[in-house]
Write a protein that holds these residues in place. Structure first.
Motif, PDB file in Angstrom:
ATOM      1  N   UNK A  22     -56.103 -10.407  55.440  1.00 51.27           N
ATOM      2  CA  UNK A  22     -57.295 -11.188  55.082  1.00 51.27           C
ATOM      3  C   UNK A  22     -58.179 -11.336  56.318  1.00 51.27           C
ATOM      4  N   UNK A  23     -57.565 -11.710  57.428  1.00 51.75           N
ATOM      5  CA  UNK A  23     -58.332 -11.887  58.667  1.00 51.75           C
ATOM      6  C   UNK A  23     -58.912 -10.569  59.162  1.00 51.75           C
ATOM      7  N   UNK A  24     -58.261  -9.449  58.870  1.00 49.58           N
ATOM      8  CA  UNK A  24     -58.757  -8.135  59.270  1.00 49.58           C
ATOM      9  C   UNK A  24     -60.004  -7.731  58.474  1.00 49.58           C
ATOM     10  N   UNK A  25     -60.319  -8.493  57.438  1.00 53.74           N
ATOM     11  CA  UNK A  25     -61.565  -8.244  56.697  1.00 53.74           C
ATOM     12  C   UNK A  25     -62.662  -9.202  57.160  1.00 53.74           C
ATOM     13  N   UNK A  26     -62.437  -9.828  58.318  1.00 47.70           N
ATOM     14  CA  UNK A  26     -63.385 -10.772  58.930  1.00 47.70           C
ATOM     15  C   UNK A  26     -63.606 -12.036  58.103  1.00 47.70           C
ATOM     16  N   UNK A  27     -62.563 -12.485  57.428  1.00 42.66           N
ATOM     17  CA  UNK A  27     -62.624 -13.737  56.687  1.00 42.66           C
ATOM     18  C   UNK A  27     -61.528 -14.645  57.226  1.00 42.66           C
ATOM     19  N   UNK A  28     -61.881 -15.886  57.497  1.00 36.99           N
ATOM     20  CA  UNK A  28     -60.882 -16.872  57.884  1.00 36.99           C
ATOM     21  C   UNK A  28     -60.600 -17.723  56.641  1.00 36.99           C
ATOM     22  N   UNK A  29     -59.431 -17.533  56.048  1.00 37.38           N
ATOM     23  CA  UNK A  29     -59.123 -18.245  54.816  1.00 37.38           C
ATOM     24  C   UNK A  29     -58.707 -19.693  55.074  1.00 37.38           C
ATOM     25  N   UNK A  30     -58.717 -20.450  54.007  1.00 40.96           N
ATOM     26  CA  UNK A  30     -58.080 -21.757  54.018  1.00 40.96           C
ATOM     27  C   UNK A  30     -56.592 -21.490  53.881  1.00 40.96           C
ATOM     28  N   UNK A  31     -55.810 -21.956  54.823  1.00 38.26           N
ATOM     29  CA  UNK A  31     -54.374 -21.716  54.832  1.00 38.26           C
ATOM     30  C   UNK A  31     -53.667 -23.004  54.423  1.00 38.26           C
ATOM     31  N   UNK A  32     -52.924 -22.912  53.330  1.00 43.27           N
ATOM     32  CA  UNK A  32     -52.128 -24.052  52.873  1.00 43.27           C
ATOM     33  C   UNK A  32     -50.667 -23.697  53.078  1.00 43.27           C
ATOM     34  N   UNK A  33     -50.037 -24.379  54.011  1.00 41.02           N
ATOM     35  CA  UNK A  33     -48.605 -24.190  54.211  1.00 41.02           C
ATOM     36  C   UNK A  33     -47.911 -24.959  53.097  1.00 41.02           C
ATOM     37  N   UNK A  34     -47.588 -24.249  52.034  1.00 42.53           N
ATOM     38  CA  UNK A  34     -47.168 -24.899  50.796  1.00 42.53           C
ATOM     39  C   UNK A  34     -45.840 -25.637  50.892  1.00 42.53           C
ATOM     40  N   UNK A  35     -45.036 -25.368  51.918  1.00 46.03           N
ATOM     41  CA  UNK A  35     -43.809 -26.150  52.087  1.00 46.03           C
ATOM     42  C   UNK A  35     -44.124 -27.534  52.661  1.00 46.03           C
ATOM     43  N   UNK A  36     -45.207 -27.632  53.437  1.00 42.98           N
ATOM     44  CA  UNK A  36     -45.650 -28.919  53.979  1.00 42.98           C
ATOM     45  C   UNK A  36     -46.557 -29.649  52.997  1.00 42.98           C
TER      46      UNK A  36
END
Length: 141
Positions: A22-36
């Motif tokens: 995802x980051x290699x496509x020049x997009x910084x996603x919203x990252x949800x660490x779903x265990x937390x």
């Protein structure tokens, strides 16, 4: 600007590779660490519906209490499976990627390339060295 969300587990190589693509496509996603921060039951039901998969398809067996909870029993209802995932978020398979082009469980990680709206910017190889994208940004497999 493309809005992308990834339900991520940083301890999972597939999840790390997906995030890196995802980051290699020049997009910084919203990252949800779903265990937390697990998704609510309503959100999880919505994600499953948007993926168009049965609830059981999102259950993770390896490294989880799947067997000890008897979740392989085919007579268990979707509600019972969802209850188990709510009680034990580790049972939710990952990574789940949400974007305008769809929602997908990205196993294997290169499935994310099918729904990314923007091309890869550089060559990409998974953590194990497997080449996925060439220097021109073209998918290799």
């Amino acid at each position: 600007m493309t809005v992308i969300t990834i339900y991520h587990n940083p301890a999972c190589g597939t999840s790390r590779n997906t995030l890196a693509m995802i980051r290699n496509s020049d997009v910084e996603p919203t990252v949800i660490e779903y265990l937390k921060t697990p998704p609510s039951r309503e959100t999880l039901v919505d994600l499953i519906a948007r993926m168009g998969v049965p609830v059981r398809a999102l259950l993770r067996e390896k490294g989880t209490p799947f067997a000890e909870l008897g979740l392989g029993d085919p007579s268990l209802s979707d509600d019972a499976l969802l209850d188990a995932m709510m009680a034990h978020p580790i049972l939710i398979n990952r990574p789940i990627v949400v974007m305008p082009l769809g929602v997908r469980l990205c196993r294997p990680s290169e499935l994310v390339l099918d729904i990314l709206p923007d091309a890869q910017k550089t060559a990409f190889a998974k953590e194990d060295g497997e080449a996925v994208v060439d220097a021109a940004g073209n998918r290799l497999r």
